[in-house]
Design a protein around this motif. Structure first.
Motif, PDB file in Angstrom:
ATOM      1  N   GLU A   1     114.620  22.125  12.299  1.00 46.14           N
ATOM      2  CA  GLU A   1     113.639  23.090  12.815  1.00 46.14           C
ATOM      3  C   GLU A   1     113.765  23.198  14.328  1.00 46.14           C
ATOM      4  OE1 GLU A   1     111.508  24.998  11.003  1.00 46.14           O
ATOM      5  OE2 GLU A   1     112.533  24.175   9.250  1.00 46.14           O
ATOM      6  N   PRO A   2     113.525  24.381  14.880  1.00 45.21           N
ATOM      7  CA  PRO A   2     113.538  24.505  16.348  1.00 45.21           C
ATOM      8  C   PRO A   2     112.381  23.715  16.961  1.00 45.21           C
ATOM      9  CG  PRO A   2     112.815  26.557  15.315  1.00 45.21           C
ATOM     10  CD  PRO A   2     113.213  25.632  14.205  1.00 45.21           C
ATOM     11  N   PHE A   3     112.575  23.253  18.183  1.00 39.04           N
ATOM     12  CA  PHE A   3     111.518  22.514  18.876  1.00 39.04           C
ATOM     13  C   PHE A   3     111.578  22.835  20.361  1.00 39.04           C
ATOM     14  CE2 PHE A   3     115.197  19.743  18.334  1.00 39.04           C
ATOM     15  CZ  PHE A   3     115.449  19.306  19.628  1.00 39.04           C
ATOM     16  N   ASP A   4     110.436  22.698  21.006  1.00 38.15           N
ATOM     17  CA  ASP A   4     110.365  22.898  22.451  1.00 38.15           C
ATOM     18  C   ASP A   4     110.937  21.676  23.146  1.00 38.15           C
ATOM     19  OD1 ASP A   4     109.055  25.367  22.193  1.00 38.15           O
ATOM     20  OD2 ASP A   4     107.081  24.422  22.222  1.00 38.15           O
ATOM     21  N   THR A   5     111.685  21.918  24.206  1.00 41.16           N
ATOM     22  CA  THR A   5     112.152  20.795  25.013  1.00 41.16           C
ATOM     23  C   THR A   5     111.024  20.379  25.943  1.00 41.16           C
ATOM     24  OG1 THR A   5     113.147  22.295  26.631  1.00 41.16           O
ATOM     25  CG2 THR A   5     114.589  21.456  24.874  1.00 41.16           C
ATOM     26  N   GLN A   6     111.041  19.123  26.321  1.00 38.45           N
ATOM     27  CA  GLN A   6     109.992  18.543  27.146  1.00 38.45           C
ATOM     28  C   GLN A   6     110.595  17.936  28.412  1.00 38.45           C
ATOM     29  OE1 GLN A   6     106.681  18.759  26.218  1.00 38.45           O
ATOM     30  NE2 GLN A   6     107.486  20.001  24.550  1.00 38.45           N
ATOM     31  N   HIS A   7     109.717  17.462  29.268  1.00 37.38           N
ATOM     32  CA  HIS A   7     110.117  16.785  30.505  1.00 37.38           C
ATOM     33  C   HIS A   7     109.631  15.337  30.444  1.00 37.38           C
ATOM     34  CE1 HIS A   7     110.552  15.707  34.689  1.00 37.38           C
ATOM     35  NE2 HIS A   7     109.250  15.502  34.788  1.00 37.38           N
ATOM     36  N   TYR A   8     110.528  14.410  30.763  1.00 35.44           N
ATOM     37  CA  TYR A   8     110.189  12.988  30.789  1.00 35.44           C
ATOM     38  C   TYR A   8     110.710  12.403  32.099  1.00 35.44           C
ATOM     39  CZ  TYR A   8     109.546  13.930  25.870  1.00 35.44           C
ATOM     40  OH  TYR A   8     109.130  14.475  24.679  1.00 35.44           O
ATOM     41  N   SER A   9     109.857  11.679  32.809  1.00 35.84           N
ATOM     42  CA  SER A   9     110.234  11.107  34.093  1.00 35.84           C
ATOM     43  C   SER A   9     110.190   9.584  34.026  1.00 35.84           C
ATOM     44  CB  SER A   9     109.272  11.608  35.181  1.00 35.84           C
ATOM     45  OG  SER A   9     109.660  11.100  36.435  1.00 35.84           O
ATOM     46  N   PHE A  10     111.115   8.957  34.735  1.00 37.76           N
ATOM     47  CA  PHE A  10     111.240   7.504  34.731  1.00 37.76           C
ATOM     48  C   PHE A  10     111.270   6.976  36.158  1.00 37.76           C
ATOM     49  CE2 PHE A  10     113.135   9.306  31.000  1.00 37.76           C
ATOM     50  CZ  PHE A  10     112.545   8.569  29.988  1.00 37.76           C
ATOM     51  N   LEU A  11     110.428   5.994  36.419  1.00 38.93           N
ATOM     52  CA  LEU A  11     110.380   5.347  37.716  1.00 38.93           C
ATOM     53  C   LEU A  11     111.430   4.245  37.742  1.00 38.93           C
ATOM     54  CD1 LEU A  11     108.797   5.341  40.378  1.00 38.93           C
ATOM     55  CD2 LEU A  11     107.248   3.671  39.344  1.00 38.93           C
ATOM     56  N   ILE A  12     112.282   4.284  38.765  1.00 36.27           N
ATOM     57  CA  ILE A  12     113.370   3.309  38.891  1.00 36.27           C
ATOM     58  C   ILE A  12     113.367   2.718  40.302  1.00 36.27           C
ATOM     59  CG2 ILE A  12     114.806   4.438  37.141  1.00 36.27           C
ATOM     60  CD1 ILE A  12     116.428   5.671  39.483  1.00 36.27           C
ATOM     61  N   ASP A  13     114.124   1.641  40.491  1.00 38.92           N
ATOM     62  CA  ASP A  13     114.286   1.041  41.810  1.00 38.92           C
ATOM     63  C   ASP A  13     115.288   1.846  42.636  1.00 38.92           C
ATOM     64  OD1 ASP A  13     112.607  -1.082  41.166  1.00 38.92           O
ATOM     65  OD2 ASP A  13     114.261  -2.345  40.468  1.00 38.92           O
ATOM     66  N   ASP A  14     115.180   1.711  43.958  1.00 41.49           N
ATOM     67  CA  ASP A  14     116.119   2.389  44.859  1.00 41.49           C
ATOM     68  C   ASP A  14     117.573   2.050  44.515  1.00 41.49           C
ATOM     69  OD1 ASP A  14     114.282   3.750  46.676  1.00 41.49           O
ATOM     70  OD2 ASP A  14     113.759   1.758  47.406  1.00 41.49           O
ATOM     71  N   GLU A  15     117.816   0.776  44.175  1.00 41.39           N
ATOM     72  CA  GLU A  15     119.182   0.329  43.882  1.00 41.39           C
ATOM     73  C   GLU A  15     119.726   0.948  42.594  1.00 41.39           C
ATOM     74  OE1 GLU A  15     116.989  -2.076  46.511  1.00 41.39           O
ATOM     75  OE2 GLU A  15     116.563  -1.864  44.382  1.00 41.39           O
ATOM     76  N   GLU A  16     118.833   1.322  41.686  1.00 41.94           N
ATOM     77  CA  GLU A  16     119.263   1.895  40.411  1.00 41.94           C
ATOM     78  C   GLU A  16     119.671   3.369  40.523  1.00 41.94           C
ATOM     79  OE1 GLU A  16     116.892  -0.082  36.846  1.00 41.94           O
ATOM     80  OE2 GLU A  16     115.556   0.603  38.467  1.00 41.94           O
TER      81      GLU A  16
END
Length: 125
Positions: free
Chosen positions: A56-71
């Motif tokens: 079935e078709p689906f809406d795409t979403q936005h997901y954000s991830f907090l990371i360290d500066d070094e990553e």
């Protein structure tokens, strides 16, 4: 206890491949099979639970991830080594750029199903 975010369901055409993509890009542990989901558990214990959209078709979403500066450069290289595009804005108007916000940096890229993913080194709030 105050409310804390626990999980969300993410529709995918191939949940196993999408979950594996995310864990490989972010350097997280392998997905956990929790029928009918492929769960990706983040460092704070929240999870993205990938489920088959069943054609079935689906809406795409936005997901954000907090990371360290070094990553940031490590993750950016993982994304670029897969031949994926990156952007400095969610409208995809600044290809290849990083953004700066709140003293940190970040960028956007898409997963195999077109969900817009973001990594950032400082939270907005």
């Amino acid at each position: 206890m105050p409310a804390a975010f626990n999980h969300t369901i993410v529709h995918a055409t191939d949940p196993e491949a999408s979950a594996r993509f995310l864990t490989e890009i972010l350097g997280l542990p392998a997905p956990v099979w929790f029928p009918p989901f492929q769960a990706v558990v983040t460092a704070n214990g929240s999870s993205l639970d990938f489920i088959d959209a069943g054609g079935e078709p689906f809406d795409t979403q936005h997901y954000s991830f907090l990371i360290d500066d070094e990553e940031l450069p490590v993750i950016r290289e993982r994304v670029l080594s897969r031949g994926l595009e990156t952007w400095g804005d969610p409208q995809r108007g600044s290809p290849g750029e990083l953004y700066t916000q709140n003293g940190g940096q970040g960028f956007y890229f898409c997963d195999p199903d077109g969900h817009l993913l973001e990594v950032q080194t400082r939270p907005y709030f």
